[in-house]
Scaffold this motif. Structure first.
Motif, PDB file in Angstrom:
ATOM      1  N   LYS A  57       0.860  -1.187   0.000  1.00  0.00           N
ATOM      2  CA  LYS A  57       0.000   0.000   0.000  1.00  0.00           C
ATOM      3  C   LYS A  57       0.890   1.228   0.000  1.00  0.00           C
ATOM      4  O   LYS A  57       1.863   1.287   0.759  1.00  0.00           O
ATOM      5  N   VAL A  58       0.523   2.188  -0.847  1.00  0.00           N
ATOM      6  CA  VAL A  58       1.317   3.413  -0.940  1.00  0.00           C
ATOM      7  C   VAL A  58       0.661   4.492  -0.089  1.00  0.00           C
ATOM      8  O   VAL A  58      -0.494   4.847  -0.312  1.00  0.00           O
ATOM      9  N   ASP A  96       0.661   5.163 -16.854  1.00  0.00           N
ATOM     10  CA  ASP A  96      -0.625   5.254 -16.150  1.00  0.00           C
ATOM     11  C   ASP A  96      -1.471   6.315 -16.839  1.00  0.00           C
ATOM     12  O   ASP A  96      -1.128   6.768 -17.935  1.00  0.00           O
ATOM     13  N   ASP A  97      -2.576   6.718 -16.228  1.00  0.00           N
ATOM     14  CA  ASP A  97      -3.499   7.658 -16.875  1.00  0.00           C
ATOM     15  C   ASP A  97      -2.861   9.018 -17.131  1.00  0.00           C
ATOM     16  O   ASP A  97      -3.305   9.765 -18.001  1.00  0.00           O
ATOM     17  N   LEU A 135       6.483   6.510 -16.900  1.00  0.00           N
ATOM     18  CA  LEU A 135       7.666   6.630 -16.058  1.00  0.00           C
ATOM     19  C   LEU A 135       8.696   5.625 -16.526  1.00  0.00           C
ATOM     20  O   LEU A 135       8.365   4.602 -17.130  1.00  0.00           O
ATOM     21  N   LEU A 136       9.941   5.938 -16.241  1.00  0.00           N
ATOM     22  CA  LEU A 136      11.048   5.020 -16.515  1.00  0.00           C
ATOM     23  C   LEU A 136      11.709   4.715 -15.183  1.00  0.00           C
ATOM     24  O   LEU A 136      11.820   5.603 -14.324  1.00  0.00           O
ATOM     25  N   PHE A 162       3.789   3.838  -9.625  1.00  0.00           N
ATOM     26  CA  PHE A 162       5.020   3.215  -9.146  1.00  0.00           C
ATOM     27  C   PHE A 162       5.528   2.062 -10.004  1.00  0.00           C
ATOM     28  O   PHE A 162       6.397   1.319  -9.584  1.00  0.00           O
ATOM     29  N   GLY A 163       4.953   1.885 -11.190  1.00  0.00           N
ATOM     30  CA  GLY A 163       5.495   0.883 -12.107  1.00  0.00           C
ATOM     31  C   GLY A 163       4.884  -0.495 -11.978  1.00  0.00           C
ATOM     32  O   GLY A 163       5.561  -1.505 -12.176  1.00  0.00           O
TER      33      GLY A 163
END
Ligand code: FE2
Length: 362
Positions: A212-213, A308-309, A313-314, A340-341
């Protein structure tokens, strides 16, 4: 926007307890390109410990080592090895933050105190979080000097690699403890749960975890919290808990605005990264759509991409940087994406499992 009931400006610094701060400073200077900017030790009147401050843009790392037997740092190192002891927050009012956190149920570690010299004073206090980890509250609004009174300035620059700030810090906690710590960050520090991943999102043939973030009221501090989930074999979180000796910081994500340059420099300096199979790149454009970067360059360096929406990200993950399979780093470059990938989890975990297999800990 919900009311921020526990104002935190940002992560101020991350403090590591290490066996030899001089050598850690050298490693972070020469591999990650940090500048060694200050030191506090025997020469500056600190009798039992030495502290090195390293900086790169907005990232501050503090390395503390004992210089005499019987020091409490040495006792902690005997359990964990080198580890992240403290994720310190800059706050408006240290006394309020400490007293309010304790009133809400936090376990106090160090009562508010001041460090002062002719340049003013800095207010500091600390509370306990998961494992042997602390959160220190710090405010230097009334201090015109560098970092903290007592430190002597140093000017030993590293060759920077474009690390701009701490993006997020991830904690591993024991089975059944994730929701306990999620509630702790909600109740004590006013964090909100941004995203949840269950074992359907993060599982492979062998291993699973839940995550969970959590994010602070202003969104600037992001702390994913992981716990192991039942799998066929030992999960990477179980491996961490066993070798670390309990809950602790698993990885720190450092943000760059040019991941190709950052990762190229790290590789040239000997950093080792987790690799995913070549097939990952064959289907990359189908999965994430058009991106600015050359996929062949990303494949060469092993950089991962997710969308994501809000954008993409890399990211890339180092192998553990200590002898124990515990702390590692992520390098992340955000092009709009705030996530977060998740799309990389499966490929990554299979990569970690190949490493666990080599360590005989799967
Ligand atoms: Fe991460």
């Amino acid at each position: 926007m919900m009311q921020d009931n526990f104002p935190i400006r940002k992560v101020d610094h991350i403090r590591h307890y290490v066996g030899n701060a001089r050598q850690s400073a050298y490693y972070y200077q020469h591999v990650f390109g940090f500048n060694i900017t200050a030191r506090h030790g025997l020469e500056t009147g600190l009798r039992h410990e030495v502290d090195y401050l390293l900086e790169q843009n907005d990232v501050k790392l503090l390395f503390s080592a004992p210089v005499k037997p019987g020091h409490h740092i040495a006792e902690a190192l005997a359990i964990h090895g080198d580890f992240v002891r403290d994720i310190a927050f800059e706050v408006d009012d240290v006394d309020w933050a400490f007293n309010e956190a304790v009133r809400r149920g936090a376990k106090p570690a160090i009562e508010p105190y001041s460090l002062e010299n002719e340049q003013g004073y800095v207010r500091i206090a600390s509370i306990h979080t998961y494992g042997d980890t602390l959160h220190t509250f710090i405010n230097r609004d009334n201090f015109t000097g560098h970092f903290l009174p007592g430190f002597a300035e140093m000017n030993e620059p590293g060759e920077g690699i474009g690390i701009v700030e701490i993006d997020h810090c991830v904690g591993n906690v024991e089975l059944g403890q994730m929701n306990v710590w999620v509630k702790w960050y909600e109740d004590i520090l006013g964090f909100k749960n941004l995203i949840s991943f269950d074992d359907n999102d993060i599982s492979t043939e062998y291993t699973a975890l839940m995550s969970k973030v959590m994010a602070s009221g202003n969104g600037r501090v992001k702390f994913p919290i992981n716990e192991p989930a039942a799998g066929k074999k030992k999960s990477q979180i179980d491996e961490y808990l066993e070798y670390f000796g309990g809950a602790g910081v698993q990885h720190v994500a450092l943000r760059t605005d040019d991941i190709v340059a950052t990762v190229s420099a790290l590789k040239a300096r000997g950093m080792q990264f987790l690799r995913v199979p070549k097939t990952y790149y064959e289907v990359l454009t189908d999965r994430v759509g058009e991106i600015d970067e050359d996929v062949e360059v990303l494949a060469e360096l092993g950089i991962l991409v997710d969308r994501d929406d809000e954008g993409y990200l890399l990211q890339i993950f180092t192998k553990p940087i200590t002898d124990r399979p515990t702390l590692f780093y992520e390098i992340i470059h955000r092009k709009g994406a705030t996530s977060f990938g998740k799309g990389n989890f499966k490929a990554l975990f299979e990569s970690i499992e190949r490493e666990q297999e080599l360590r005989g800990t799967l």
